[in-house]
Enzyme design. Structure first.
Site, PDB file in Angstrom:
ATOM      1  N   THR A  19      15.394  35.444  -0.702  1.00  0.00           N
ATOM      2  CA  THR A  19      16.480  36.140  -1.397  1.00  0.00           C
ATOM      3  C   THR A  19      16.035  37.417  -2.104  1.00  0.00           C
ATOM      4  O   THR A  19      14.850  37.652  -2.322  1.00  0.00           O
ATOM      5  CB  THR A  19      17.133  35.212  -2.445  1.00  0.00           C
ATOM      6  OG1 THR A  19      16.181  34.915  -3.458  1.00  0.00           O
ATOM      7  CG2 THR A  19      17.636  33.927  -1.817  1.00  0.00           C
ATOM      8  N   ASP A  20      17.047  38.198  -2.496  1.00  0.00           N
ATOM      9  CA  ASP A  20      16.810  39.370  -3.327  1.00  0.00           C
ATOM     10  C   ASP A  20      16.966  38.960  -4.799  1.00  0.00           C
ATOM     11  O   ASP A  20      17.127  37.777  -5.108  1.00  0.00           O
ATOM     12  CB  ASP A  20      17.758  40.518  -2.937  1.00  0.00           C
ATOM     13  CG  ASP A  20      19.235  40.158  -3.096  1.00  0.00           C
ATOM     14  OD1 ASP A  20      19.556  39.171  -3.793  1.00  0.00           O
ATOM     15  OD2 ASP A  20      20.068  40.870  -2.520  1.00  0.00           O
ATOM     16  N   TYR A  21      16.971  39.932  -5.703  1.00  0.00           N
ATOM     17  CA  TYR A  21      17.050  39.621  -7.130  1.00  0.00           C
ATOM     18  C   TYR A  21      18.387  39.015  -7.535  1.00  0.00           C
ATOM     19  O   TYR A  21      18.497  38.376  -8.570  1.00  0.00           O
ATOM     20  CB  TYR A  21      16.759  40.869  -7.972  1.00  0.00           C
ATOM     21  CG  TYR A  21      15.331  41.318  -7.850  1.00  0.00           C
ATOM     22  CD1 TYR A  21      14.311  40.566  -8.412  1.00  0.00           C
ATOM     23  CD2 TYR A  21      15.000  42.475  -7.172  1.00  0.00           C
ATOM     24  CE1 TYR A  21      12.991  40.958  -8.289  1.00  0.00           C
ATOM     25  CE2 TYR A  21      13.685  42.880  -7.043  1.00  0.00           C
ATOM     26  CZ  TYR A  21      12.681  42.109  -7.610  1.00  0.00           C
ATOM     27  OH  TYR A  21      11.378  42.502  -7.482  1.00  0.00           O
ATOM     28  N   ALA A  22      19.415  39.196  -6.722  1.00  0.00           N
ATOM     29  CA  ALA A  22      20.737  38.644  -7.031  1.00  0.00           C
ATOM     30  C   ALA A  22      20.903  37.214  -6.507  1.00  0.00           C
ATOM     31  O   ALA A  22      21.953  36.613  -6.683  1.00  0.00           O
ATOM     32  CB  ALA A  22      21.824  39.536  -6.435  1.00  0.00           C
ATOM     33  N   LEU A  40      20.846  36.407  -3.335  1.00  0.00           N
ATOM     34  CA  LEU A  40      21.472  36.453  -2.010  1.00  0.00           C
ATOM     35  C   LEU A  40      20.380  36.621  -0.961  1.00  0.00           C
ATOM     36  O   LEU A  40      19.367  37.289  -1.197  1.00  0.00           O
ATOM     37  CB  LEU A  40      22.444  37.625  -1.913  1.00  0.00           C
ATOM     38  CG  LEU A  40      23.603  37.617  -2.912  1.00  0.00           C
ATOM     39  CD1 LEU A  40      24.422  38.893  -2.775  1.00  0.00           C
ATOM     40  CD2 LEU A  40      24.471  36.389  -2.726  1.00  0.00           C
TER      41      LEU A  40
END
Length: 166
Positions: free
Chosen positions: A40-43, A45
């Site tokens: 995932t990314d920082y969000a 997602l």
């Protein structure tokens, strides 16, 4: 005087989203994935590149399921690099979710092998990603495209194509 604003361009509707329960995604090889933090990314997602890695893993496991070990291909000097990739992201997948990466070989033309993908929810009700990937058989020693697939590979791929048509 009123000014007319130009209308926003819109993507055409995706019929696959409307007909997810259709037989379109039956008889595909299924590879389960649970989203881990490194996907995932920082969000929270799934990062777009993770989907591509999952598709490759699914393809390798699909080949393994019919008796083709990728290590054996490497040993006989046959590599299968990606030469074309098309991905459509329909919905986001979040950290902790479980999904199925579905794959099937669409066709083999000469030394080009085309694969289709769909990443869906485990209950089959949500479509997240669809993709198409084309591979070519490459003679790894010479670094050139092979004139034809090795016989053992061709025979095994014919098995997958036969399964997909049933």
């Amino acid at each position: 005087m009123s000014e007319e604003k130009p209308s926003q361009p819109k993507l055409p509707p995706t019929s696959a989203l409307d007909n997810l329960s259709s037989p379109e995604f039956e008889n595909w090889f299924e590879y389960p994935v649970r989203v881990q933090p490194h996907h995932t990314d920082y969000a929270g997602l799934v990062w777009h590149g993770s989907y591509i890695a999952w598709m490759e893993e699914a393809r390798i496991e699909c080949l393994r399921s019919i008796g083709i070990e990728f290590a054996d291909l490497v040993a006989i000097g046959c590599d299968l690099p990606v030469v074309e990739l098309s991905v459509r992201y329909h919905r986001s997948i979040k950290l902790g979710m479980a999904v199925l990466v579905k794959t099937r070989m669409a066709e083999v033309t000469g030394v080009r092998i085309n694969w289709d993908y769909a990443i869906v929810s485990t209950d089959g009700q949500q479509l997240y990603v669809t993709a198409k990937v084309s591979l070519v058989a490459l003679d790894s020693e010479r670094g050139k495209i092979m004139r034809q697939l090795p016989a053992s590979v061709k025979d095994a791929l014919a098995k997958i194509l036969a399964l997909n048509k049933n």
